[in-house]
Design a protein around this motif. Structure first.
Motif, PDB file in Angstrom:
ATOM      1  N   ASN A   1      -1.037  -3.374  11.454  1.00 23.50           N
ATOM      2  CA  ASN A   1      -0.875  -2.723  12.759  1.00 23.50           C
ATOM      3  C   ASN A   1       0.347  -1.825  12.833  1.00 23.50           C
ATOM      4  OD1 ASN A   1       0.943  -4.819  12.785  1.00 23.50           O
ATOM      5  ND2 ASN A   1       0.570  -5.400  14.900  1.00 23.50           N
ATOM      6  N   THR A   2       1.248  -1.908  11.844  1.00 26.79           N
ATOM      7  CA  THR A   2       2.427  -1.034  11.849  1.00 26.79           C
ATOM      8  C   THR A   2       2.368   0.020  10.737  1.00 26.79           C
ATOM      9  OG1 THR A   2       3.570  -2.731  10.553  1.00 26.79           O
ATOM     10  CG2 THR A   2       3.997  -2.708  12.927  1.00 26.79           C
ATOM     11  N   THR A   3       1.195   0.229  10.155  1.00 27.11           N
ATOM     12  CA  THR A   3       1.076   1.212   9.066  1.00 27.11           C
ATOM     13  C   THR A   3       1.528   2.601   9.513  1.00 27.11           C
ATOM     14  OG1 THR A   3      -0.740  -0.005   8.043  1.00 27.11           O
ATOM     15  CG2 THR A   3      -0.507   2.281   7.416  1.00 27.11           C
ATOM     16  N   PHE A   4       1.162   2.997  10.723  1.00 26.80           N
ATOM     17  CA  PHE A   4       1.552   4.318  11.239  1.00 26.80           C
ATOM     18  C   PHE A   4       3.072   4.430  11.310  1.00 26.80           C
ATOM     19  CE2 PHE A   4       2.382   7.501  14.499  1.00 26.80           C
ATOM     20  CZ  PHE A   4       1.475   8.508  14.182  1.00 26.80           C
ATOM     21  N   GLU A   5       3.724   3.382  11.826  1.00 20.11           N
ATOM     22  CA  GLU A   5       5.175   3.388  11.966  1.00 20.11           C
ATOM     23  C   GLU A   5       5.857   3.355  10.591  1.00 20.11           C
ATOM     24  OE1 GLU A   5       3.019   1.606  13.861  1.00 20.11           O
ATOM     25  OE2 GLU A   5       3.373   2.828  15.641  1.00 20.11           O
ATOM     26  N   THR A   6       5.250   2.640   9.646  1.00 22.98           N
ATOM     27  CA  THR A   6       5.773   2.613   8.279  1.00 22.98           C
ATOM     28  C   THR A   6       5.715   4.009   7.660  1.00 22.98           C
ATOM     29  OG1 THR A   6       5.044   0.318   7.992  1.00 22.98           O
ATOM     30  CG2 THR A   6       5.486   1.559   5.990  1.00 22.98           C
ATOM     31  N   MET A   7       4.641   4.739   7.959  1.00 27.17           N
ATOM     32  CA  MET A   7       4.520   6.128   7.492  1.00 27.17           C
ATOM     33  C   MET A   7       5.670   6.985   7.993  1.00 27.17           C
ATOM     34  SD  MET A   7       0.655   7.639   7.437  1.00 27.17           S
ATOM     35  CE  MET A   7       0.544   7.702   9.205  1.00 27.17           C
ATOM     36  N   MET A   8       6.058   6.765   9.257  1.00 27.77           N
ATOM     37  CA  MET A   8       7.162   7.536   9.847  1.00 27.77           C
ATOM     38  C   MET A   8       8.448   7.347   9.035  1.00 27.77           C
ATOM     39  SD  MET A   8       5.815   8.980  12.550  1.00 27.77           S
ATOM     40  CE  MET A   8       4.373   9.108  11.508  1.00 27.77           C
ATOM     41  N   ILE A   9       8.691   6.098   8.647  1.00 26.86           N
ATOM     42  CA  ILE A   9       9.898   5.791   7.863  1.00 26.86           C
ATOM     43  C   ILE A   9       9.847   6.501   6.505  1.00 26.86           C
ATOM     44  CG2 ILE A   9      11.161   3.927   6.682  1.00 26.86           C
ATOM     45  CD1 ILE A   9      10.327   2.114   9.082  1.00 26.86           C
ATOM     46  N   CYS A  10       8.689   6.458   5.864  1.00 25.57           N
ATOM     47  CA  CYS A  10       8.539   7.110   4.552  1.00 25.57           C
ATOM     48  C   CYS A  10       8.685   8.628   4.672  1.00 25.57           C
ATOM     49  CB  CYS A  10       7.187   6.750   3.929  1.00 25.57           C
ATOM     50  SG  CYS A  10       7.051   5.013   3.459  1.00 25.57           S
ATOM     51  N   GLU A  11       8.184   9.189   5.752  1.00 20.82           N
ATOM     52  CA  GLU A  11       8.334  10.634   5.971  1.00 20.82           C
ATOM     53  C   GLU A  11       9.800  10.998   6.186  1.00 20.82           C
ATOM     54  OE1 GLU A  11       3.997  12.006   7.733  1.00 20.82           O
ATOM     55  OE2 GLU A  11       5.670  11.848   9.124  1.00 20.82           O
ATOM     56  N   ALA A  12      10.501  10.170   6.959  1.00 16.89           N
ATOM     57  CA  ALA A  12      11.926  10.407   7.207  1.00 16.89           C
ATOM     58  C   ALA A  12      12.732  10.304   5.912  1.00 16.89           C
ATOM     59  CB  ALA A  12      12.455   9.421   8.240  1.00 16.89           C
ATOM     60  N   ALA A  13      12.219   9.514   4.964  1.00 17.74           N
ATOM     61  CA  ALA A  13      12.885   9.357   3.668  1.00 17.74           C
ATOM     62  C   ALA A  13      12.563  10.513   2.709  1.00 17.74           C
ATOM     63  CB  ALA A  13      12.491   8.026   3.035  1.00 17.74           C
ATOM     64  N   GLY A  14      11.723  11.444   3.160  1.00 11.74           N
ATOM     65  CA  GLY A  14      11.454  12.640   2.368  1.00 11.74           C
ATOM     66  C   GLY A  14      10.303  12.547   1.390  1.00 11.74           C
ATOM     67  N   TYR A  15       9.393  11.573   1.588  1.00 12.77           N
ATOM     68  CA  TYR A  15       8.236  11.469   0.689  1.00 12.77           C
ATOM     69  C   TYR A  15       7.197  12.520   1.085  1.00 12.77           C
ATOM     70  CZ  TYR A  15      10.311   7.372  -1.359  1.00 12.77           C
ATOM     71  OH  TYR A  15      11.185   6.537  -2.037  1.00 12.77           O
ATOM     72  N   ASP A  16       6.747  13.273   0.081  1.00 15.02           N
ATOM     73  CA  ASP A  16       5.825  14.396   0.321  1.00 15.02           C
ATOM     74  C   ASP A  16       4.387  13.936   0.495  1.00 15.02           C
ATOM     75  OD1 ASP A  16       7.827  16.593  -0.222  1.00 15.02           O
ATOM     76  OD2 ASP A  16       7.892  15.541  -2.136  1.00 15.02           O
ATOM     77  N   TYR A  17       4.014  12.918  -0.278  1.00 11.34           N
ATOM     78  CA  TYR A  17       2.658  12.364  -0.199  1.00 11.34           C
ATOM     79  C   TYR A  17       2.757  10.903   0.193  1.00 11.34           C
ATOM     80  CZ  TYR A  17       0.156  16.313  -2.271  1.00 11.34           C
ATOM     81  OH  TYR A  17      -0.412  17.537  -2.476  1.00 11.34           O
ATOM     82  N   ILE A  18       1.981  10.505   1.200  1.00 15.14           N
ATOM     83  CA  ILE A  18       1.896   9.092   1.555  1.00 15.14           C
ATOM     84  C   ILE A  18       0.451   8.669   1.337  1.00 15.14           C
ATOM     85  CG2 ILE A  18       2.156   7.375   3.371  1.00 15.14           C
ATOM     86  CD1 ILE A  18       4.363   9.180   4.538  1.00 15.14           C
ATOM     87  N   LEU A  19       0.253   7.780   0.380  1.00 14.11           N
ATOM     88  CA  LEU A  19      -1.086   7.327   0.010  1.00 14.11           C
ATOM     89  C   LEU A  19      -1.316   5.946   0.599  1.00 14.11           C
ATOM     90  CD1 LEU A  19      -0.907   8.330  -3.780  1.00 14.11           C
ATOM     91  CD2 LEU A  19      -1.715   9.721  -1.879  1.00 14.11           C
ATOM     92  N   ILE A  20      -2.367   5.812   1.393  1.00 13.31           N
ATOM     93  CA  ILE A  20      -2.675   4.531   2.024  1.00 13.31           C
ATOM     94  C   ILE A  20      -3.921   3.955   1.390  1.00 13.31           C
ATOM     95  CG2 ILE A  20      -3.197   3.337   4.178  1.00 13.31           C
ATOM     96  CD1 ILE A  20      -1.746   5.555   5.645  1.00 13.31           C
ATOM     97  N   GLU A  21      -3.745   2.844   0.700  1.00 11.37           N
ATOM     98  CA  GLU A  21      -4.890   2.156   0.076  1.00 11.37           C
ATOM     99  C   GLU A  21      -5.337   1.030   0.998  1.00 11.37           C
ATOM    100  OE1 GLU A  21      -6.072  -0.724  -3.692  1.00 11.37           O
ATOM    101  OE2 GLU A  21      -3.998  -0.084  -3.429  1.00 11.37           O
ATOM    102  N   THR A  22      -6.613   1.003   1.324  1.00 10.04           N
ATOM    103  CA  THR A  22      -7.119  -0.064   2.190  1.00 10.04           C
ATOM    104  C   THR A  22      -7.843  -1.118   1.370  1.00 10.04           C
ATOM    105  OG1 THR A  22      -9.345   0.763   2.562  1.00 10.04           O
ATOM    106  CG2 THR A  22      -7.611   1.750   3.877  1.00 10.04           C
ATOM    107  N   VAL A  23      -8.168  -2.230   2.035  1.00  9.75           N
ATOM    108  CA  VAL A  23      -8.937  -3.282   1.369  1.00  9.75           C
ATOM    109  C   VAL A  23     -10.387  -2.854   1.186  1.00  9.75           C
ATOM    110  CG1 VAL A  23      -7.471  -5.178   2.108  1.00  9.75           C
ATOM    111  CG2 VAL A  23      -9.332  -4.452   3.567  1.00  9.75           C
ATOM    112  N   GLY A  24     -10.768  -1.778   1.864  1.00 13.27           N
ATOM    113  CA  GLY A  24     -12.101  -1.204   1.645  1.00 13.27           C
ATOM    114  C   GLY A  24     -13.247  -2.018   2.191  1.00 13.27           C
ATOM    115  N   VAL A  25     -13.022  -2.695   3.306  1.00 13.65           N
ATOM    116  CA  VAL A  25     -14.108  -3.470   3.906  1.00 13.65           C
ATOM    117  C   VAL A  25     -14.153  -3.242   5.414  1.00 13.65           C
ATOM    118  CG1 VAL A  25     -14.121  -5.319   2.190  1.00 13.65           C
ATOM    119  CG2 VAL A  25     -12.597  -5.487   4.160  1.00 13.65           C
ATOM    120  N   GLY A  26     -15.287  -3.544   6.003  1.00 13.58           N
ATOM    121  CA  GLY A  26     -15.407  -3.521   7.459  1.00 13.58           C
ATOM    122  C   GLY A  26     -15.084  -2.176   8.078  1.00 13.58           C
ATOM    123  N   GLN A  27     -14.191  -2.193   9.072  1.00 13.14           N
ATOM    124  CA  GLN A  27     -13.862  -0.989   9.826  1.00 13.14           C
ATOM    125  C   GLN A  27     -12.634  -0.259   9.291  1.00 13.14           C
ATOM    126  OE1 GLN A  27     -15.773   0.252  12.459  1.00 13.14           O
ATOM    127  NE2 GLN A  27     -17.146  -1.252  11.577  1.00 13.14           N
TER     128      GLN A  27
END
Length: 330
Positions: free
Chosen positions: A131-157
């Protein structure tokens, strides 16, 4: 040791991976005092965010998501980019424990100076996205990461939720027996921006080409998500670094197109609005449960719904109306 908000921000900006991890842990915490500091931190880093390319990677278990992300991440680093990986691990619904194995599965990428890997337990959150993946992305962006890759468990919704927080939605497919389109829901096909058929070798190359043809035909019947974008179906092998440069180039091409048409900012605004709505629901429910009388009413109406005394939506309406009338009286 407890770090101040200023120390965490300084650490984030300087690329200190330990302090980036501490900041993410703070944002993931549900403790009231941590939430206050997390909100202060997120507010202060907002001007530093928004400059990354957010890529969601999904596919059935066994599609090779971790291998793909490791190989793609290393390629992006060779191209001069910094890469953050947010790997959402399935949590036990009983004790909320998580496997957290992605760091061990991405050993080579983890060694890279310009890579940051963060496994996060989904904690039973719907769709395999923390539930905090979006907020975690913000931190990584602030740290200067150009690509943020989100791997999911690949099930359900998970596909819906990842598509709701990323700029590019990549679907990994593998060659199996029988009808290659079987099991791919229309909903997923409507959300994808790129398809990569993984684990292709000389033995299954013709089968892979046939699958690509079938997928392209299927995509012709689905209204395009982006008007000027024809979804590419690419072949390759993440394990052998084949076809990854094509994916990298297509992602860049797709982002350029979205920025040119104004869709890039438009979609990001919509995503931020969805996060706002999500947190409104979270905070309202949390506020409701703080009041003993309201909490009793909550469980009473919930029991009525579960025992089908009346329709669940009716019980929900009655409860919310009671909560609001109690608030107005106060």
């Amino acid at each position: 040791m407890k770090f101040s908000t200023e120390e965490l921000i300084e650490g984030i900006q300087s690329g200190n991976k330990r302090l980036i991890a501490k900041a993410i842990t703070l944002v993931e915490s549900k403790k009231a005092e941590h939430r206050i500091q997390a909100e202060e931190l997120l507010k202060k880093i907002m001007p530093l965010t928004g400059n990354s390319v957010r890529v969601g990677v999904t596919g059935v278990p066994g599609a090779g998501k971790s291998t793909f992300i490791e190989s793609f991440g290393r390629l992006a680093i060779k191209e001069g980019k910094k890469v953050a990986v947010l790997a959402i691990d399935p949590s036990s619904s009983i004790n909320k424990g998580s496997i957290l194995g992605d760091k061990t599965r991405m050993e080579e990428l983890a060694k890279e100076e310009n890579a940051f890997i963060r496994p996060s337990p989904s904690s039973g959150f719907l769709g395999g996205v923390a539930n905090t993946t979006f907020e975690t992305m913000m931190i990584c962006e602030a740290a200067g990461y150009d690509y943020i890759l989100i791997e999911t468990v690949g099930v359900g919704q998970s596909e819906v939720l990842v598509a709701d927080i990323t700029d590019v939605f990549l679907f990994l497919k593998i060659i199996g027996g029988g009808d290659e389109l079987q099991g791919i829901k229309r909903g997923i096909m409507e959300m994808v921006d790129l398809i990569f058929i993984n684990k292709v070798d000389q033995d299954n190359l013709q089968k892979a080409k046939n699958t690509r043809l079938e997928l392209k035909r299927a995509l012709d019947f689905i209204p395009p998500k982006e008007k000027e974008w024809k979804i590419p179906v690419l072949l390759g092998s993440a394990l052998h670094n084949e076809g990854l440069k094509d994916i990298y180039d297509k992602i860049s091409e797709f982002i350029d197109l979205k920025k040119k048409t104004g869709r890039f900012e438009e979609v990001r605004v919509q995503q931020a609005e969805k996060r706002f709505e999500y947190w409104v629901q979270e905070y309202v429910l949390s506020l409701m449960k703080r009041n003993n009388e309201v909490e009793e009413a909550y469980f009473m109406h919930k029991k009525n719904a579960s025992e089908m005394v009346s329709n669940p939506s009716t019980e929900a309406k009655l409860f919310v109306e009671k909560f609001l009338s109690d608030r107005n009286k106060g």
